[in-house]
Design a protein around this motif. Structure first.
Motif, PDB file in Angstrom:
ATOM      1  N   TYR A   1       0.830  -1.212   0.000  1.00 14.94           N
ATOM      2  CA  TYR A   1       0.000   0.000   0.000  1.00 14.94           C
ATOM      3  C   TYR A   1       0.861   1.256   0.000  1.00 14.94           C
ATOM      4  CZ  TYR A   1       0.941  -0.348   5.011  1.00 14.94           C
ATOM      5  OH  TYR A   1       1.564  -0.450   6.228  1.00 14.94           O
TER       6      TYR A   1
ATOM      7  N   CYS B   1       1.887   1.692  -3.704  1.00 17.17           N
ATOM      8  CA  CYS B   1       0.748   2.180  -4.489  1.00 17.17           C
ATOM      9  C   CYS B   1       0.454   3.648  -4.156  1.00 17.17           C
ATOM     10  CB  CYS B   1      -0.486   1.330  -4.222  1.00 17.17           C
ATOM     11  SG  CYS B   1      -0.290  -0.416  -4.633  1.00 17.17           S
TER      12      CYS B   1
ATOM     13  N   HIS C   1      -0.727   6.996  -6.226  1.00 18.98           N
ATOM     14  CA  HIS C   1      -2.184   7.084  -6.038  1.00 18.98           C
ATOM     15  C   HIS C   1      -2.482   7.629  -4.640  1.00 18.98           C
ATOM     16  CE1 HIS C   1      -2.584   4.776  -9.737  1.00 18.98           C
ATOM     17  NE2 HIS C   1      -1.667   3.950  -9.268  1.00 18.98           N
TER      18      HIS C   1
ATOM     19  N   ASP D   1      -4.404  10.042  -3.470  1.00 17.71           N
ATOM     20  CA  ASP D   1      -5.794  10.256  -3.070  1.00 17.71           C
ATOM     21  C   ASP D   1      -6.460   8.944  -2.686  1.00 17.71           C
ATOM     22  OD1 ASP D   1      -5.651   9.441  -5.773  1.00 17.71           O
ATOM     23  OD2 ASP D   1      -7.550  10.415  -6.265  1.00 17.71           O
ATOM     24  N   LYS D   2      -6.152   7.877  -3.426  1.00 12.69           N
ATOM     25  CA  LYS D   2      -6.722   6.562  -3.092  1.00 12.69           C
ATOM     26  C   LYS D   2      -6.133   6.054  -1.778  1.00 12.69           C
ATOM     27  CE  LYS D   2      -9.030   6.237  -6.935  1.00 12.69           C
ATOM     28  NZ  LYS D   2      -9.017   7.622  -7.337  1.00 12.69           N
ATOM     29  N   TYR D   3      -4.847   6.279  -1.549  1.00 10.02           N
ATOM     30  CA  TYR D   3      -4.185   5.871  -0.297  1.00 10.02           C
ATOM     31  C   TYR D   3      -4.826   6.583   0.894  1.00 10.02           C
ATOM     32  CZ  TYR D   3      -0.529   5.380   3.242  1.00 10.02           C
ATOM     33  OH  TYR D   3       0.157   5.137   4.400  1.00 10.02           O
TER      34      TYR D   3
ATOM     35  N   ASP E   1      -7.842   7.838   1.062  1.00  9.78           N
ATOM     36  CA  ASP E   1      -9.192   7.301   1.242  1.00  9.78           C
ATOM     37  C   ASP E   1      -9.149   5.888   1.823  1.00  9.78           C
ATOM     38  OD1 ASP E   1     -10.065   9.676   0.172  1.00  9.78           O
ATOM     39  OD2 ASP E   1     -10.611   8.831  -1.776  1.00  9.78           O
ATOM     40  N   TRP E   2      -8.162   5.089   1.426  1.00  7.85           N
ATOM     41  CA  TRP E   2      -7.997   3.726   1.957  1.00  7.85           C
ATOM     42  C   TRP E   2      -7.706   3.778   3.458  1.00  7.85           C
ATOM     43  CZ3 TRP E   2      -3.456   1.356   3.875  1.00  7.85           C
ATOM     44  CH2 TRP E   2      -3.524  -0.029   4.030  1.00  7.85           C
TER      45      TRP E   2
ATOM     46  N   HIS F   1     -12.158   3.843   0.776  1.00  5.53           N
ATOM     47  CA  HIS F   1     -11.769   3.154  -0.457  1.00  5.53           C
ATOM     48  C   HIS F   1     -11.233   1.796  -0.039  1.00  5.53           C
ATOM     49  CE1 HIS F   1     -10.324   2.943  -4.687  1.00  5.53           C
ATOM     50  NE2 HIS F   1      -9.476   2.077  -4.164  1.00  5.53           N
TER      51      HIS F   1
ATOM     52  N   CYS G   1      -4.311  -3.226  -1.569  1.00  5.86           N
ATOM     53  CA  CYS G   1      -4.775  -2.817  -2.896  1.00  5.86           C
ATOM     54  C   CYS G   1      -4.885  -4.034  -3.812  1.00  5.86           C
ATOM     55  CB  CYS G   1      -3.813  -1.805  -3.507  1.00  5.86           C
ATOM     56  SG  CYS G   1      -3.448  -0.386  -2.446  1.00  5.86           S
TER      57      CYS G   1
ATOM     58  N   HIS H   1      -7.332  -5.163  -6.782  1.00  6.28           N
ATOM     59  CA  HIS H   1      -6.762  -4.735  -8.058  1.00  6.28           C
ATOM     60  C   HIS H   1      -5.572  -5.615  -8.419  1.00  6.28           C
ATOM     61  CE1 HIS H   1      -8.952  -0.875  -7.940  1.00  6.28           C
ATOM     62  NE2 HIS H   1      -8.689  -0.876  -6.644  1.00  6.28           N
TER      63      HIS H   1
END
Length: 180
Positions: free
Chosen positions: A117, A120, A124, A126-128, A130-131, A136, A152, A156
């Motif tokens: 993570y 990633c 990414h 913004d996704k991190y 949110d995760w 996310h 992730c 994915h």
């Protein structure tokens, strides 16, 4: 009116000044609390490796120098269809050439696959974010206590992260009976 506002401001400043500790003295309410630390111990399940591919060092002998030239794989890993920023990325942008059982960050720091993570999250962010916040991906546990996160790669494919199109299921069948 202006005088009342000025007097109120002066009184507020005097109160605040009186509350400050003198040089060398502790504040009357004790020392300041340290800033909150973000816990880096994130519990995740093991990554979903294809059977027989990990540890990588089972096949990649550390005594043999790694070919770092970008190329199409011909003898191993031909089944990997790299569709993850293909113009700019290749295997060794994420996988370590030094320790084949590790990934590496842009800084060169080696990380375990259970910390993927972080890798990633470098691209990414913004996704991190949110995760980490739980909006996310998937996490389970207590909202104010212990949590377990999915990596992730649990959702994915790291080499081709976009979700493949899904065929829609037929509409549910309306039940017969009931009130007429």
């Amino acid at each position: 009116m202006r005088i009342s506002i000025a007097v109120a401001c002066l009184l507020a400043c005097a109160v605040l000044a009186a509350c400050q500790p003198a040089e060398g003295e502790a504040a009357m309410w004790g020392p300041a609390a340290p800033a909150a630390q973000v816990a880096e111990d994130i519990e995740v399940p093991p990554p979903p490796f294809t059977e027989g591919v990990f540890p990588c060092s089972d096949c990649h002998d550390p005594a043999i120098p790694t070919n770092t030239r970008r190329r199409k794989m011909k003898t191993a890993h031909q089944e990997i269809d790299l569709r993850h920023d293909v113009e700019h990325r290749w295997c060794l942008d994420c996988h370590s050439a030094v320790d084949r059982d590790k990934l590496h960050l842009a800084s060169g720091e080696l990380i375990d696959f259970t910390e993927s993570y972080k890798l990633c999250g470098q691209c990414h962010g913004d996704k991190y974010r949110d995760w980490r916040a739980g909006v996310h991906g998937r996490r389970s546990g207590s909202w104010d206590g212990h949590k377990t996160y999915l990596l992730c790669v649990n959702c994915h494919n790291a080499h081709s992260p976009a979700f493949q199109p899904l065929q829609p299921k037929p509409a549910p069948i309306r039940p017969h009976g009931g009130i007429k």
